[in-house]
Motif scaffolding. Structure first.
Motif, PDB file in Angstrom:
ATOM      1  N   ARG A 141       1.571   6.119  -7.361  1.00 34.70           N
ATOM      2  CA  ARG A 141       0.406   6.818  -7.927  1.00 34.70           C
ATOM      3  C   ARG A 141       0.654   8.315  -8.053  1.00 34.70           C
ATOM      4  O   ARG A 141       0.122   8.968  -8.949  1.00 34.70           O
ATOM      5  CB  ARG A 141      -0.838   6.556  -7.071  1.00 34.70           C
ATOM      6  CG  ARG A 141      -1.473   5.188  -7.295  1.00 34.70           C
ATOM      7  CD  ARG A 141      -2.863   5.125  -6.703  1.00 34.70           C
ATOM      8  NE  ARG A 141      -2.856   5.326  -5.260  1.00 34.70           N
ATOM      9  CZ  ARG A 141      -2.759   4.345  -4.368  1.00 34.70           C
ATOM     10  NH1 ARG A 141      -2.648   3.091  -4.798  1.00 34.70           N
ATOM     11  NH2 ARG A 141      -2.779   4.600  -3.079  1.00 34.70           N
ATOM     12  N   ALA A 196       1.038   3.962  -3.107  1.00 32.45           N
ATOM     13  CA  ALA A 196       0.685   5.375  -2.935  1.00 32.45           C
ATOM     14  C   ALA A 196       1.766   6.284  -3.508  1.00 32.45           C
ATOM     15  O   ALA A 196       1.464   7.309  -4.143  1.00 32.45           O
ATOM     16  CB  ALA A 196       0.475   5.676  -1.446  1.00 32.45           C
ATOM     17  N   ASP A 204       0.826  -1.218   0.000  1.00 31.42           N
ATOM     18  CA  ASP A 204       0.000   0.000   0.000  1.00 31.42           C
ATOM     19  C   ASP A 204       0.854   1.260   0.000  1.00 31.42           C
ATOM     20  O   ASP A 204       0.558   2.229  -0.724  1.00 31.42           O
ATOM     21  CB  ASP A 204      -0.931   0.004   1.224  1.00 31.42           C
ATOM     22  CG  ASP A 204      -2.000  -1.074   1.149  1.00 31.42           C
ATOM     23  OD1 ASP A 204      -2.226  -1.603   0.040  1.00 31.42           O
ATOM     24  OD2 ASP A 204      -2.589  -1.391   2.202  1.00 31.42           O
TER      25      ASP A 204
END
Length: 335
Positions: A241, A238, A234
């Protein structure tokens, strides 16, 4: 006369351990160890003492001995980590530490009480002769909780300035430095440190990493929510992205975080190690079998467990005890 004295003790007050030692021609501590089946006494001597004890009708009254010596002959091992699906208690940390602790304490005739910091008010913990804490917790919170018990305390972690408790751990600062040296050798300079620096051990890894870079690269610190594969995935997802920062190296504070980060990189079509080099920490068995095999900083956890137990026994016996750090080693694989 000695025989009459022993016979009188046996008939009036029961045979004592000192009497048994006299009959066997050994010390009282040897009798105690033999009756607890300690490997510190040879098999032949254990058998001899047990045979004499059976002939004399002697039975070791553990409760009476402990009451007389004001000891429980037990040590409570408190695991700071909260077991979650992505980080079970069966992982090498803390299982290898526990193996070393149990080996050393049981050899010395102590039992081990395994618990968590949420159960410190239970009778087995309150009655223990000392506490071993595995993990200091965020900002040292777990240590402060255990110090309130007023028992001898040894902690697995990293030394903190002004701390009054004994610490055993890996040399996290040098571990971080070795990761930095690897990146420098690879020509990597835009780096990410993936780990929660609120934890003393992780903070040391990060500090050693940045210090060893010596300005030869930039470091962006990312704090995952936990030490799990999912948190590594995760956190890295992040970052990817955002697409606002390019990087060519990731140093993760645990192997699980590193593996999760590698999975996220693969899903964004980034190759490891061609595009991004990744280094983990712990050198767990899963690191070697991961695809690609993970480069990682090795910790000698079982040795650490043995050392934790020895420090605790020293405190219980009133010996002079000091904190100690174990070496770390970078295991280079394919990431």
């Amino acid at each position: 006369m000695a025989a009459d004295k022993i016979g009188m003790r046996k008939s009036e007050a029961g045979l004592t351990m000192e009497d048994l030692a006299s009959l066997a021609g050994v010390s009282t501590i040897t009798v105690s160890r033999a009756l607890r089946d300690s490997p510190l006494v040879t098999a032949a001597t254990r058998e001899k003492i047990r045979r004499i004890a059976d002939e004399q009708g002697y039975r070791l009254n553990i409760s009476a001995r402990n009451l007389r010596m004001r000891r429980s002959y037990s040590v409570a091992v408190v695991v700071e980590m909260t077991p979650v699906k992505g980080r079970p208690m069966s992982d090498p940390y803390p299982l290898e530490l526990l193996g070393g602790i149990t080996q050393e304490l049981t050899t010395a005739g102590y039992s081990v009480v395994l618990t968590s910091k949420q159960l410190l008010d239970t009778a087995p913990v309150q009655g223990a002769d000392g506490l071993i804490l595995l993990g200091q917790g965020s900002h040292g919170e777990a240590v402060r909780v255990l110090q309130k018990a007023g028992l001898p305390l040894v902690v697995w972690g990293a030394p903190e300035s002004g701390a009054s408790y004994i610490v055993v751990g890996s040399d996290n600062r040098k571990g971080g430095a070795k990761a930095a040296e690897r990146f420098i050798a690879q020509g990597r300079s835009k780096l990410i440190f993936l780990g929660d620096v609120d934890h003393a051990e992780v903070q040391e890894r990060c500090a050693g990493f940045i210090e060893a870079l010596g300005g030869k690269g930039t470091v962006h610190i990312i704090r995952p929510k936990a030490f799990t594969f999912e948190s590594g995935f995760d956190s890295m997802s992040a970052v990817l992205r955002k697409k606002s920062q390019g990087f060519d190296g990731v140093f993760a504070a645990s192997d699980l975080l590193a593996m999760g980060a590698i999975r996220a990189l693969a899903e964004h079509q980034l190759s490891v190690p061609d595009d991004v080099s990744v280094i983990g920490y712990d050198d767990t068995p899963g690191a070697a079998s991961f695809v690609p095999p993970l480069t990682s900083v090795h910790q000698y956890l079982r040795d650490g467990g043995v050392l934790l137990a020895r420090k605790m026994l020293g405190l219980i016996h009133g010996d002079s005890v000091s904190s100690e750090m174990l070496p770390t080693e970078l295991i280079v694989r394919q990431t």
